[in-house]
Motif scaffolding. Sequence first.
Motif, PDB file in Angstrom:
ATOM      1  N   GLU A 164       0.903  -1.222  -0.056  1.00  0.00           N
ATOM      2  CA  GLU A 164      -0.058  -0.070  -0.190  1.00  0.00           C
ATOM      3  C   GLU A 164       0.781   1.301   0.005  1.00  0.00           C
ATOM      4  O   GLU A 164       1.943   1.203   0.546  1.00  0.00           O
ATOM      5  CB  GLU A 164      -0.831  -0.219   1.405  1.00  0.00           C
ATOM      6  N   VAL A 165       0.517   2.256  -0.886  1.00  0.00           N
ATOM      7  CA  VAL A 165       1.190   3.172  -0.778  1.00  0.00           C
ATOM      8  C   VAL A 165       0.630   4.269   0.118  1.00  0.00           C
ATOM      9  O   VAL A 165      -0.454   4.651   0.330  1.00  0.00           O
ATOM     10  CB  VAL A 165       0.932   4.250  -2.150  1.00  0.00           C
ATOM     11  N   ILE A 166       1.830   4.802   1.087  1.00  0.00           N
ATOM     12  CA  ILE A 166       1.350   5.443   2.365  1.00  0.00           C
ATOM     13  C   ILE A 166       1.203   6.994   1.962  1.00  0.00           C
ATOM     14  O   ILE A 166       0.168   7.783   2.396  1.00  0.00           O
ATOM     15  CB  ILE A 166       2.350   5.321   3.459  1.00  0.00           C
ATOM     16  N   PHE A 167       2.147   7.402   1.100  1.00  0.00           N
ATOM     17  CA  PHE A 167       1.773   8.909   0.550  1.00  0.00           C
ATOM     18  C   PHE A 167       2.886   8.639  -0.737  1.00  0.00           C
ATOM     19  O   PHE A 167       3.806   7.768  -0.890  1.00  0.00           O
ATOM     20  CB  PHE A 167       2.178  10.133   1.312  1.00  0.00           C
ATOM     21  N   ALA A 168       2.420   9.610  -1.676  1.00  0.00           N
ATOM     22  CA  ALA A 168       2.907   9.548  -2.988  1.00  0.00           C
ATOM     23  C   ALA A 168       3.750  11.056  -3.173  1.00  0.00           C
ATOM     24  O   ALA A 168       3.597  11.920  -2.480  1.00  0.00           O
ATOM     25  CB  ALA A 168       2.244   9.567  -4.228  1.00  0.00           C
ATOM     26  N   GLN A 169       4.997  10.952  -3.909  1.00  0.00           N
ATOM     27  CA  GLN A 169       5.874  12.211  -4.009  1.00  0.00           C
ATOM     28  C   GLN A 169       4.963  13.009  -4.637  1.00  0.00           C
ATOM     29  O   GLN A 169       4.341  13.040  -5.654  1.00  0.00           O
ATOM     30  CB  GLN A 169       6.721  11.893  -5.106  1.00  0.00           C
ATOM     31  N   GLY A 170       5.061  14.348  -4.082  1.00  0.00           N
ATOM     32  CA  GLY A 170       4.033  15.538  -4.617  1.00  0.00           C
ATOM     33  C   GLY A 170       2.894  15.512  -3.603  1.00  0.00           C
ATOM     34  O   GLY A 170       2.237  16.879  -3.930  1.00  0.00           O
ATOM     35  N   ASP A 171       2.350  14.751  -2.902  1.00  0.00           N
ATOM     36  CA  ASP A 171       1.412  14.859  -2.021  1.00  0.00           C
ATOM     37  C   ASP A 171       1.542  15.912  -1.081  1.00  0.00           C
ATOM     38  O   ASP A 171       2.751  16.226  -0.667  1.00  0.00           O
ATOM     39  CB  ASP A 171       1.172  13.618  -1.220  1.00  0.00           C
ATOM     40  N   ALA A 184       4.303   0.708   1.880  1.00  0.00           N
ATOM     41  CA  ALA A 184       4.606  -0.410   3.176  1.00  0.00           C
ATOM     42  C   ALA A 184       4.876  -1.692   2.284  1.00  0.00           C
ATOM     43  O   ALA A 184       4.472  -2.092   1.239  1.00  0.00           O
ATOM     44  CB  ALA A 184       3.018  -0.779   3.960  1.00  0.00           C
ATOM     45  N   LEU A 185       5.887  -2.389   2.489  1.00  0.00           N
ATOM     46  CA  LEU A 185       6.633  -3.689   2.081  1.00  0.00           C
ATOM     47  C   LEU A 185       5.533  -4.842   2.719  1.00  0.00           C
ATOM     48  O   LEU A 185       5.561  -5.857   1.926  1.00  0.00           O
ATOM     49  CB  LEU A 185       7.956  -3.793   2.150  1.00  0.00           C
TER      50      LEU A 185
END
Length: 365
Positions: free
Chosen positions: A34-41, A94-95
């Motif tokens: 799951e992506v916790i936050f993305a670049q640019g958020d 999250a890995l």
Amino acid sequence: MVDSALSIDFGALLRAEIARQGTVVRGRDCAAQEVIFAQGDPGDGIYLIESGVVRISTLMGHSNSHALCEFGPGDFFGEMAIINDAPRSASAQALEPTRLMFVAKEQVKALMGASPALVLCLLQSFSRRMRDTNSHFVRELIETERLSLMGRFARSIVHDLKNPLSVIALGADAAASARASEELRQQARKRIHQQVQRLTHMLNELLRVSEGATQHALQPQEWRAYMAELVEQVSDELAVKQVELVLCNEPPELVLPLNVRRLDHVFFNLFNNASDFMPKGGRIEVRFIQRERELEVEVRDSGPGFKPGIVQKLFTPFFTDGKPTGTGLGLSICKNIVEDHGGRIWAREEAGMGGIFCFTLPLPA
Ligand code: ADP
């Protein structure tokens, strides 16, 4: 207070301050990948990891994602947003199933307002991470540069191997032809043998350069005999390219301290460069000028000559111009070889003339 803060991890101190000040923080459970936050958020707060593993990565160029680091239980991430009030500079994912605590930006600011130690600790952690990231990038850069160097070497080897291989192919045809006389076959076998030796020496020279070795033995060698052998070796392949090799004067009768296999490389490279610039054929002239202390060798071709403004750069490693397969290594290797013989090499421009290269070899005292 300040000294002890400097030795404490920011994540641990933040946890302690949250407990001490009774701040209510949000928990977040993330699934694997799951992506916790993305670049640019928007950079809205800091995360503390309770359990699991989080990877931080950043986009390089338009699409390549580049992993910067991984964090585990007890670690924190997302602190940049607090420091520079800017959008997220990297993505977090999250890995594996991961449990996080989220401390919103306003909460972090309130916690820090009540604890100068927390501020110092954040700065210390931040600068440590910046240092780690920098050295990570320097290592990556060195590795990338090493790989690109190997790629250029590989291209240069492939290009240089083509000439001897084409002579071997021609020789093999002649040696196998039922119509060839015994004399022709013997000649073909000799040529194949010479070219195989040449390939071996070229590869040895490349190995030597890549290993950074500098010791080269010079042996007394009769110059005239050396030149005769050299001309015999190269005339076939130049003839295939419709390039005529002319010795404008007799090679002087001298005995010079040489490493002949390495010096071959200088001639091969100058001749190959000249023929590369004469795709429809042409002429290469070699002259010998004997002086009191040195022998000067001049190699000139009937090609188009040097492009304006490049003559000073020709011997700089990786300088290449006007050659699709160019690596820019040939002349810099020539320079090393000539200098290892105690000589100098340079290029000269003359209006309306082709490429002119000169090098010297010192005469024995
Ligand atoms: P490469 O041949 O791989 O480019 P070199 O170091 O052998 O590398 O040569 C560097 C550059 O020098 C060449 O790219 C070319 O622009 C120039 N050069 C070399 N020889 C000649 C020549 N005989 N005539 C014109 N330009 C030349």
